[in-house]
Design an enzyme around this catalytic site. Structure first.
Site, mmCIF file in Angstrom:
data_model
loop_
_atom_site.group_PDB
_atom_site.id
_atom_site.type_symbol
_atom_site.label_atom_id
_atom_site.label_comp_id
_atom_site.label_asym_id
_atom_site.label_seq_id
_atom_site.Cartn_x
_atom_site.Cartn_y
_atom_site.Cartn_z
ATOM 1 N N THR A 1 14.814 42.374 92.930
ATOM 2 C CA THR A 1 15.998 42.678 92.140
ATOM 3 C C THR A 1 15.636 43.629 90.995
ATOM 4 O O THR A 1 14.482 43.724 90.591
ATOM 5 C CB THR A 1 16.614 41.401 91.554
ATOM 6 O OG1 THR A 1 15.660 40.762 90.685
ATOM 7 C CG2 THR A 1 17.027 40.430 92.653
ATOM 8 N N GLY A 2 16.641 44.333 90.488
ATOM 9 C CA GLY A 2 16.442 45.160 89.301
ATOM 10 C C GLY A 2 15.702 46.460 89.558
ATOM 11 O O GLY A 2 14.860 46.865 88.754
ATOM 12 N N ILE B 1 9.968 48.896 86.234
ATOM 13 C CA ILE B 1 9.007 47.954 86.795
ATOM 14 C C ILE B 1 9.415 47.551 88.211
ATOM 15 O O ILE B 1 8.572 47.450 89.115
ATOM 16 C CB ILE B 1 8.873 46.716 85.901
ATOM 17 C CG1 ILE B 1 8.264 47.112 84.538
ATOM 18 C CG2 ILE B 1 8.010 45.647 86.570
ATOM 19 C CD1 ILE B 1 8.185 45.965 83.550
ATOM 20 N N GLY B 2 10.695 47.324 88.426
ATOM 21 C CA GLY B 2 11.151 46.941 89.758
ATOM 22 C C GLY B 2 10.798 47.976 90.804
ATOM 23 O O GLY B 2 10.351 47.634 91.916
ATOM 24 N N SER C 1 9.607 37.448 79.583
ATOM 25 C CA SER C 1 9.242 38.070 78.311
ATOM 26 C C SER C 1 9.144 36.984 77.258
ATOM 27 O O SER C 1 9.835 35.969 77.338
ATOM 28 C CB SER C 1 10.297 39.098 77.897
ATOM 29 O OG SER C 1 10.054 39.572 76.586
ATOM 30 N N TYR D 1 18.277 37.736 75.005
ATOM 31 C CA TYR D 1 17.319 38.112 76.044
ATOM 32 C C TYR D 1 16.180 37.100 76.102
ATOM 33 O O TYR D 1 15.861 36.559 77.162
ATOM 34 C CB TYR D 1 16.791 39.516 75.760
ATOM 35 C CG TYR D 1 15.702 39.982 76.702
ATOM 36 C CD1 TYR D 1 15.998 40.302 78.019
ATOM 37 C CD2 TYR D 1 14.394 40.124 76.263
ATOM 38 C CE1 TYR D 1 15.003 40.740 78.892
ATOM 39 C CE2 TYR D 1 13.391 40.564 77.118
ATOM 40 C CZ TYR D 1 13.710 40.877 78.430
ATOM 41 O OH TYR D 1 12.715 41.314 79.273
#
Length: 264
Positions: free
Chosen positions: A19-20, A27-28, A166, A175
């Site tokens: 995903t992403g 990064i994905g 994170s 987040y």
């Protein structure tokens, strides 16, 4: 949810769902490239409206470009545009991946994120709920869907779940809090899905500059990293690749830092 169509020959490689993968420098995308090079077919999701409202903006044609790169590396691909605030999206994503690539998903890599800076005093309820919908709820639903569908030969541990997290919280409350929930969901999967032959781990890639850092922040982070540089998508991808490999099957239920020793 829209898709980029490709032919679907019979599967000959394991399938990773990542995903992403909305930006070619993200990064994905780095993980997708590494998995394709390691012999995986790759389904990936992206959501253009998110990138469009962020300061870096949408990257036109990014999904098609990444898909082409993966195909050139020998992978069959399925690029799926999906709004992860929709609780019905995870089931549709798996349906699409299985239909397009002709087999079940072996590795689930969660690298999507809602990430809009705000702190304790200025976070809105709408932003808080959206972060938890994308980073926590969607991740749980994707893991649940994976667990409901995955089948492994008895006595083997071939299934893989890897989630990116994170530890950033100050000035980034929704987040960080929603990523903390993601950690617990993923680590629970390491135990609750063990009978299926699935391992589940969390990876914290630390500071990776994919176009969102200011010059001052970049310099400060480099000073705080013993190796004297920032992380790259390839750094994260190498660890994810190992965790998804047969050699990585004994690592389970862990939160791993891949950050060059960066100071907290």
């Amino acid at each position: 949810m829209t898709t980029i169509a490709q032919p679907t020959p019979a599967p000959s490689r394991p399938i990773a769902l990542i995903t992403g993968v909305g930006r070619s420098i993200g990064i994905g995308a780095g993980i997708a490239r590494r998995q394709a090079a390691s012999g995986w077919d790759v389904a990936f999701t992206y959501w253009t409206p998110y990138d469009r409202r962020m300061e870096w903006g949408a990257e036109p044609g990014a999904a098609a470009s990444v898909a082409q790169e993966l195909a050139e590396a020998g992978a069959r691909t399925a690029a799926i545009e999906a709004d992860l605030t929709d609780p019905d999206a995870p089931a549709r994503i798996f349906d699409e991946a299985e239909q397009r690539l002709g087999g079940p998903v072996t590795a689930l890599v969660l690298s999507h994120a809602e990430s809009v800076d705000s702190g304790l005093l200025d976070t809105t309820v709408e932003a808080f709920d959206r972060h938890f919908a994308v980073n926590s709820r969607a991740s749980w639903l994707l893991i649940r869907e994976y667990g409901l569908r995955f089948r492994s030969a008895p006595g083997t541990a071939t299934g893989r779940i890897v989630a990116l997290t994170s530890d950033h919280t100050v000035g980034n409350l929704p987040y960080g809090a929603s990523k903390g929930a993601l950690d617990r969901i993923t680590l629970a999967a390491a135990h609750e899905l063990a009978h299926l032959g699935v391992t589940a781990n969390v990876v914290n890639p630390g500071p990776v500059d994919t176009g969102w850092m200011s010059d001052d922040l970049r310099e400060a982070l480099v000073r705080g990293t013993p190796l004297g540089r920032l992380g790259t998508p390839r750094d994260t991808a190498h660890l994810v690749d190992f965790l998804c490999s047969p050699e990585g099957q004994w690592i389970n239920g862990q939160l791993l830092k891949s950050n060059g020793g960066a100071a907290a």
